[in-house]
Each structure stands twice: as structure tokens, then as C-alpha cells.
Scaffold this motif. Sequence first.
Motif, PDB file in Angstrom:
ATOM      1  N   LEU A   1       0.827  -1.200   0.000  1.00  0.00           N
ATOM      2  CA  LEU A   1       0.000   0.000   0.000  1.00  0.00           C
ATOM      3  C   LEU A   1       0.868   1.259   0.000  1.00  0.00           C
ATOM      4  O   LEU A   1       0.605   2.216  -0.729  1.00  0.00           O
ATOM      5  N   ILE A   2       1.904   1.243   0.826  1.00  0.00           N
ATOM      6  CA  ILE A   2       2.807   2.400   0.920  1.00  0.00           C
ATOM      7  C   ILE A   2       3.580   2.587  -0.374  1.00  0.00           C
ATOM      8  O   ILE A   2       3.664   3.691  -0.923  1.00  0.00           O
ATOM      9  N   PHE A   3       4.149   1.490  -0.898  1.00  0.00           N
ATOM     10  CA  PHE A   3       4.948   1.579  -2.117  1.00  0.00           C
ATOM     11  C   PHE A   3       4.096   1.991  -3.314  1.00  0.00           C
ATOM     12  O   PHE A   3       4.543   2.757  -4.178  1.00  0.00           O
ATOM     13  N   THR A   4       2.860   1.494  -3.371  1.00  0.00           N
ATOM     14  CA  THR A   4       1.969   1.864  -4.473  1.00  0.00           C
ATOM     15  C   THR A   4       1.689   3.360  -4.446  1.00  0.00           C
ATOM     16  O   THR A   4       1.637   4.021  -5.491  1.00  0.00           O
ATOM     17  N   ARG A   5       1.530   3.888  -3.231  1.00  0.00           N
ATOM     18  CA  ARG A   5       1.292   5.327  -3.096  1.00  0.00           C
ATOM     19  C   ARG A   5       2.520   6.134  -3.516  1.00  0.00           C
ATOM     20  O   ARG A   5       2.410   7.189  -4.139  1.00  0.00           O
ATOM     21  N   ILE A   6       3.699   5.620  -3.180  1.00  0.00           N
ATOM     22  CA  ILE A   6       4.940   6.323  -3.525  1.00  0.00           C
ATOM     23  C   ILE A   6       5.151   6.325  -5.035  1.00  0.00           C
ATOM     24  O   ILE A   6       5.469   7.347  -5.644  1.00  0.00           O
ATOM     25  N   LEU A   7       4.982   5.149  -5.668  1.00  0.00           N
ATOM     26  CA  LEU A   7       5.218   5.047  -7.103  1.00  0.00           C
ATOM     27  C   LEU A   7       4.090   5.708  -7.898  1.00  0.00           C
ATOM     28  O   LEU A   7       4.316   6.241  -8.977  1.00  0.00           O
ATOM     29  N   ASP A   8       2.851   5.625  -7.401  1.00  0.00           N
ATOM     30  CA  ASP A   8       1.737   6.465  -7.847  1.00  0.00           C
ATOM     31  C   ASP A   8       1.491   6.448  -9.350  1.00  0.00           C
ATOM     32  O   ASP A   8       1.807   7.387 -10.051  1.00  0.00           O
ATOM     33  N   LYS A   9       0.887   5.370  -9.838  1.00  0.00           N
ATOM     34  CA  LYS A   9       0.320   5.338 -11.189  1.00  0.00           C
ATOM     35  C   LYS A   9      -1.154   5.021 -11.043  1.00  0.00           C
ATOM     36  O   LYS A   9      -1.521   3.968 -10.538  1.00  0.00           O
ATOM     37  N   SER A  10      -1.981   5.960 -11.514  1.00  0.00           N
ATOM     38  CA  SER A  10      -3.406   5.834 -11.217  1.00  0.00           C
ATOM     39  C   SER A  10      -4.124   4.795 -12.059  1.00  0.00           C
ATOM     40  O   SER A  10      -5.120   4.237 -11.638  1.00  0.00           O
ATOM     41  N   GLN A  11      -3.654   4.528 -13.260  1.00  0.00           N
ATOM     42  CA  GLN A  11      -4.341   3.594 -14.126  1.00  0.00           C
ATOM     43  C   GLN A  11      -3.343   2.682 -14.801  1.00  0.00           C
ATOM     44  O   GLN A  11      -2.264   3.109 -15.214  1.00  0.00           O
ATOM     45  N   VAL A  12      -3.739   1.396 -14.932  1.00  0.00           N
ATOM     46  CA  VAL A  12      -2.865   0.438 -15.614  1.00  0.00           C
ATOM     47  C   VAL A  12      -2.647   0.861 -17.053  1.00  0.00           C
ATOM     48  O   VAL A  12      -1.569   0.672 -17.626  1.00  0.00           O
ATOM     49  N   GLY A  13      -3.670   1.476 -17.671  1.00  0.00           N
ATOM     50  CA  GLY A  13      -3.542   1.906 -19.052  1.00  0.00           C
ATOM     51  C   GLY A  13      -2.499   2.986 -19.253  1.00  0.00           C
ATOM     52  O   GLY A  13      -2.085   3.248 -20.381  1.00  0.00           O
ATOM     53  N   GLN A  14      -2.043   3.634 -18.179  1.00  0.00           N
ATOM     54  CA  GLN A  14      -1.022   4.669 -18.278  1.00  0.00           C
ATOM     55  C   GLN A  14       0.392   4.099 -18.194  1.00  0.00           C
ATOM     56  O   GLN A  14       1.363   4.810 -18.397  1.00  0.00           O
ATOM     57  N   LEU A  15       0.522   2.817 -17.891  1.00  0.00           N
ATOM     58  CA  LEU A  15       1.834   2.245 -17.660  1.00  0.00           C
ATOM     59  C   LEU A  15       2.569   1.984 -18.961  1.00  0.00           C
ATOM     60  O   LEU A  15       2.002   1.466 -19.925  1.00  0.00           O
ATOM     61  N   THR A  16       3.848   2.340 -18.988  1.00  0.00           N
ATOM     62  CA  THR A  16       4.695   1.912 -20.084  1.00  0.00           C
ATOM     63  C   THR A  16       5.077   0.451 -19.856  1.00  0.00           C
ATOM     64  O   THR A  16       4.825  -0.126 -18.792  1.00  0.00           O
ATOM     65  N   PHE A  17       5.722  -0.146 -20.869  1.00  0.00           N
ATOM     66  CA  PHE A  17       6.109  -1.548 -20.746  1.00  0.00           C
ATOM     67  C   PHE A  17       7.072  -1.740 -19.571  1.00  0.00           C
ATOM     68  O   PHE A  17       6.954  -2.698 -18.802  1.00  0.00           O
ATOM     69  N   TYR A  18       8.006  -0.815 -19.400  1.00  0.00           N
ATOM     70  CA  TYR A  18       8.958  -0.898 -18.288  1.00  0.00           C
ATOM     71  C   TYR A  18       8.237  -0.861 -16.945  1.00  0.00           C
ATOM     72  O   TYR A  18       8.503  -1.654 -16.040  1.00  0.00           O
ATOM     73  N   GLU A  19       7.274   0.072 -16.804  1.00  0.00           N
ATOM     74  CA  GLU A  19       6.535   0.190 -15.547  1.00  0.00           C
ATOM     75  C   GLU A  19       5.667  -1.043 -15.297  1.00  0.00           C
ATOM     76  O   GLU A  19       5.500  -1.469 -14.158  1.00  0.00           O
ATOM     77  N   TYR A  20       5.124  -1.602 -16.370  1.00  0.00           N
ATOM     78  CA  TYR A  20       4.298  -2.806 -16.247  1.00  0.00           C
ATOM     79  C   TYR A  20       5.128  -3.972 -15.732  1.00  0.00           C
ATOM     80  O   TYR A  20       4.730  -4.686 -14.805  1.00  0.00           O
ATOM     81  N   VAL A  21       6.312  -4.158 -16.317  1.00  0.00           N
ATOM     82  CA  VAL A  21       7.197  -5.242 -15.886  1.00  0.00           C
ATOM     83  C   VAL A  21       7.658  -5.019 -14.450  1.00  0.00           C
ATOM     84  O   VAL A  21       7.721  -5.964 -13.644  1.00  0.00           O
ATOM     85  N   SER A  22       7.967  -3.777 -14.100  1.00  0.00           N
ATOM     86  CA  SER A  22       8.387  -3.470 -12.730  1.00  0.00           C
ATOM     87  C   SER A  22       7.284  -3.799 -11.736  1.00  0.00           C
ATOM     88  O   SER A  22       7.542  -4.360 -10.663  1.00  0.00           O
ATOM     89  N   GLY A  23       6.050  -3.471 -12.095  1.00  0.00           N
ATOM     90  CA  GLY A  23       4.921  -3.764 -11.213  1.00  0.00           C
ATOM     91  C   GLY A  23       4.742  -5.251 -10.988  1.00  0.00           C
ATOM     92  O   GLY A  23       4.488  -5.699  -9.861  1.00  0.00           O
ATOM     93  N   ILE A  24       4.882  -6.030 -12.065  1.00  0.00           N
ATOM     94  CA  ILE A  24       4.766  -7.485 -11.933  1.00  0.00           C
ATOM     95  C   ILE A  24       5.877  -8.032 -11.040  1.00  0.00           C
ATOM     96  O   ILE A  24       5.646  -8.903 -10.190  1.00  0.00           O
TER      97      ILE A  24
END
Length: 232
Positions: free
Chosen positions: A21-44
Amino acid sequence: MTLEILLQDTWQTTMIFITLLIFTRILDKSQVGQLTFYEYVSGITIGSLAGTIAATDPDKLWSSYYDLVLFVVLTYLVSVCTIKSRPFRKLIEGSPSIIIEDGRIIKENMRPLRFDLDELNAMLRGKDIVDISEVQYAILETTGEMSIIKKSAFQPLTKSDMNIHLPNPTLPIEIIMDGEIIEKNLAKQNLSHEWLEKQLVQQNIKSASQVMYGVIDSKGQLFISAKGSKLD
């Protein structure tokens, strides 16, 4: 399962849940559709590390937890660098690519992206475009979304084209939510409780507690949705 193991699992899972919860708030991307491929892989990867920690042995907990924290810190630092440096941002996230220009498909831009005609047609249909000849520009964004700019002849007629001038809309202002008056918004609009009560009476509503949702819409009109009979 012993009580000790149960308590340990509960502690580890709760700690990871709060951490995410804390890390998600820090990294702060509001929508999955806004993620680049790099951010998507990092999230996984972050999710995978968190899942591993939740099930890891107690003696390896803090070592694995350090790995998660380190990965999140590195991800955060990369995001900061991409904001400050455009060349670094292009290196990490890539750049938008023009796929169609003036109704002509640019195949040389599609090859490096491994983007084929079937995918292109599917995305165009998703934008309600059947004929490529209608497209002035089609741009594949770094998020994988496609932006379309139609040729002038195929763009919808607007009010400004017809020389019709209307006031610009404003953001809706919520006045009542779930029966509670939002005092801050009421004061911001220089509105009184007496005014609100009068508006409610006009709609046969006795009090704000009977209102599920009340908002001043973009046209400046008060919209009221009363609670259903089951909620009264």
C-alpha cells in the motif's frame, strides 16, 4: 498448522500488504492503461517479490524484504531520472511512433515495434475507424495505446465551426454524499444551508440525510439523487 506458524504467516502477510500500500502510493500510477512496458514489468516484479516474501521462511524474511525494498527504491529512482532527463526517459520508456501519416501506412516504423497490420486494423476499429484514408496521423504511444488524428474532412463539426459560443463548463462540485453535507464545498460556492434546504424542498426531500448524491454539475445546476426506499 500450529498457532505459532499461523501467527507468523499472519504477521508476514499483513506486513507485505501494508508495505505494498505504501509503495503503491509512492510510485503512484493511477491507471494500468497509463503504464509503459517498463513500468508494467516493474509492477509485476514487485508483486512477485511480495508474494515470495509472504510465503518465505521466517529466517529469510528480512533478507527477502530487503530485496523488495531495494527493487522499489531503484524503480523510484529510475522514475525520478526519467522525469528530469528526456534522453534517459526515451531510453527507458521509448518514444511515440507515427504509424500512419496522411492516410499512408509507414511500415518502416512498424518493423522495430514488431507491430503488424492485423494489430493496426484492430486498434483502428477500436477508434471507430474503418477506412485508413480518413486518418491524418495514427501514433502508437509508449503505453501501447494508439492516438488518432483524423483528416479535417472527417472530423466532426463543432460549435466553434458554426460560430456558436457557449460558456466553458466547470468541474462538478459535490455538495452531498451518502446523506452527509460536504461543508467545505458548500462554503467554497458561497452557498448556505438555507439555500440547500430550499432546493431539497423543491424536490420533495425533507433533509440531506435522504440524499444519496447531490452535485452542482458542469452547467451550474444542482442535481439531486435521493436514496431508494430500501436505504431510507
